[in-house]
Write a protein that holds these residues in place. Structure first.
Motif, short mmCIF file in Angstrom:
data_model
loop_
_atom_site.label_atom_id
_atom_site.label_comp_id
_atom_site.label_asym_id
_atom_site.label_seq_id
_atom_site.Cartn_x
_atom_site.Cartn_y
_atom_site.Cartn_z
N LEU A 102 -9.78 5.81 -0.66
CA LEU A 102 -8.62 4.99 -0.30
C LEU A 102 -7.96 5.48 0.98
N GLU A 103 -7.91 6.79 1.17
CA GLU A 103 -7.35 7.33 2.41
C GLU A 103 -8.16 6.86 3.61
N GLN A 104 -9.47 6.82 3.46
CA GLN A 104 -10.31 6.31 4.55
C GLN A 104 -10.08 4.83 4.77
N GLU A 105 -9.99 4.07 3.68
CA GLU A 105 -9.79 2.63 3.76
C GLU A 105 -8.50 2.28 4.49
N PHE A 106 -7.46 3.07 4.25
CA PHE A 106 -6.15 2.76 4.82
C PHE A 106 -5.77 3.68 5.98
N GLN A 107 -6.76 4.36 6.53
CA GLN A 107 -6.51 5.23 7.68
C GLN A 107 -5.88 4.40 8.80
N GLY A 108 -4.81 4.91 9.35
CA GLY A 108 -4.13 4.20 10.43
C GLY A 108 -3.01 3.28 9.96
N PHE A 109 -2.94 3.04 8.66
CA PHE A 109 -1.84 2.24 8.12
C PHE A 109 -0.59 3.11 8.13
N GLU A 110 0.40 2.68 8.86
CA GLU A 110 1.68 3.38 8.79
C GLU A 110 2.44 2.82 7.59
N THR A 111 3.40 3.53 7.13
CA THR A 111 4.24 3.14 5.99
C THR A 111 3.40 2.73 4.78
N LEU A 112 2.44 3.59 4.44
CA LEU A 112 1.63 3.38 3.24
C LEU A 112 1.44 4.73 2.57
N THR A 113 1.57 4.73 1.25
CA THR A 113 1.31 5.96 0.51
C THR A 113 0.49 5.62 -0.72
#
Length: 139
Positions: A102-113
């Motif tokens: 999931l960290e890879q999938e959302f890499q570059g997403f700001e304001t996401l945890t």
């Protein structure tokens, strides 16, 4: 209202498990959020399409909290589509899946945890704090 604590607003909670949704809704409401529950991905996207217009998020919407394992479409896809409609809306991804993927999938997403499942009120509070919301301990 000037007397309300910071961080109030509406949370779009996307969760298909009724008990999990109820617990999350209760914790969020105890912190003063209003909660709109979508039991599956298409309901969430339909709600977002009607609420968000031309990348404008209504000022009362402050957060989307999305389960990855939804019955109709992946919460990952829901998160990507909500992000395209509302680029600045904070998102919490709840999942029992591998955090590395999931960290890879959302890499570059700001304001996401990411919030691991199963979670409790304390871990949800910590995720809200990570997103910048001023929440108090409910213990």
């Amino acid at each position: 209202m000037a007397d309300e604590p910071e961080g109030l607003g509406t949370v779009l909670l996307v969760e298909d498990e009724p008990i999990v949704a109820l617990v999350a809704q209760q914790v969020l409401e105890e912190h003063g959020f209003q909660v709109t529950v979508a039991p599956h991905g298409e309901a969430a996207l339909s709600h977002a399409r009607s609420a968000f217009t031309e990348n404008e998020v209504p000022s009362d919407f402050v957060l989307a909290m999305i389960d990855v394992g939804l019955p109709d479409i992946s919460g990952v896809l829901v998160a990507h589509q909500i992000r395209s409609m509302a680029p600045s809306l904070p998102i919490i991804i709840a999942s029992g899946h591998a955090a590395d993927e999931l960290e890879q999938e959302f890499q570059g997403f700001e304001t996401l945890t990411l919030l691991g499942k199963p979670y409790d009120g304390t871990s949800l509070q910590n995720a809200l704090r990570t997103m910048g919301f001023a929440v108090r301990n409910l213990d």
